[in-house]
Design a protein around this motif. Structure first.
Motif, short mmCIF file in Angstrom:
data_model
loop_
_atom_site.label_atom_id
_atom_site.label_comp_id
_atom_site.label_asym_id
_atom_site.label_seq_id
_atom_site.Cartn_x
_atom_site.Cartn_y
_atom_site.Cartn_z
N LEU A 163 19.47 -31.37 -88.24
CA LEU A 163 19.96 -30.56 -89.35
C LEU A 163 20.21 -29.13 -88.90
O LEU A 163 21.24 -28.53 -89.24
CB LEU A 163 18.96 -30.59 -90.51
N ALA A 164 19.30 -28.58 -88.12
CA ALA A 164 19.47 -27.21 -87.62
C ALA A 164 20.73 -27.09 -86.76
O ALA A 164 21.48 -26.11 -86.88
CB ALA A 164 18.24 -26.77 -86.83
N ALA A 165 20.98 -28.07 -85.91
CA ALA A 165 22.18 -28.05 -85.07
C ALA A 165 23.44 -28.03 -85.94
O ALA A 165 24.39 -27.29 -85.67
CB ALA A 165 22.19 -29.25 -84.13
N TYR A 166 23.43 -28.84 -86.98
CA TYR A 166 24.56 -28.85 -87.92
C TYR A 166 24.69 -27.50 -88.62
O TYR A 166 25.76 -26.91 -88.68
CB TYR A 166 24.40 -29.97 -88.95
N GLU A 167 23.57 -26.98 -89.13
CA GLU A 167 23.62 -25.71 -89.86
C GLU A 167 24.07 -24.56 -88.96
O GLU A 167 24.73 -23.63 -89.43
CB GLU A 167 22.25 -25.40 -90.46
N ASN A 168 23.74 -24.63 -87.69
CA ASN A 168 24.14 -23.57 -86.76
C ASN A 168 25.64 -23.51 -86.54
O ASN A 168 26.16 -22.50 -86.05
CB ASN A 168 23.42 -23.74 -85.42
N THR A 169 26.36 -24.56 -86.91
CA THR A 169 27.82 -24.51 -86.79
C THR A 169 28.41 -23.56 -87.82
O THR A 169 29.51 -23.06 -87.64
CB THR A 169 28.47 -25.89 -86.99
#
Length: 89
Positions: A29-35
């Motif tokens: 989720l964090a990787a997605y949000e970092n986009t």
């Protein structure tokens, strides 16, 4: 994309479940949000990246061709007789 969640199909509960650990889910989720992208922005962003890559490739190819043409023109100017007799490299 590999899904990490699956829709419940048991008829008792609704929603989604995952066999992944909480840590794995949070990191994904964090990787997605970092986009910085919303879900509906991802498709167009991928399309734009692909188009930009095609443009960059075409630009590099044009630069190579232009460089080759420039080298050929310079060779002709340096030694026109030798170039047309096969003496230029």
């Amino acid at each position: 994309m590999e899904r990490m969640t699956h829709e419940r199909a048991n008829g008792i509960k609704t929603g989604y479940w995952s066999p992944a650990t909480k840590e794995t889910l949070v990191q994904r989720l964090a990787a997605y949000e970092n986009t910085g992208l919303e879900p509906w922005e991802i498709g167009p962003a991928i399309e734009k990246a692909a188009k930009d890559a095609e443009t960059a490739t075409a630009t590099k190819m044009a630069e190579c061709i232009a460089g080759g043409i420039k080298d050929t023109v310079e060779a002709i100017h340096r030694n026109p007789d030798g170039f047309f007799k096969g003496g230029a490299r």
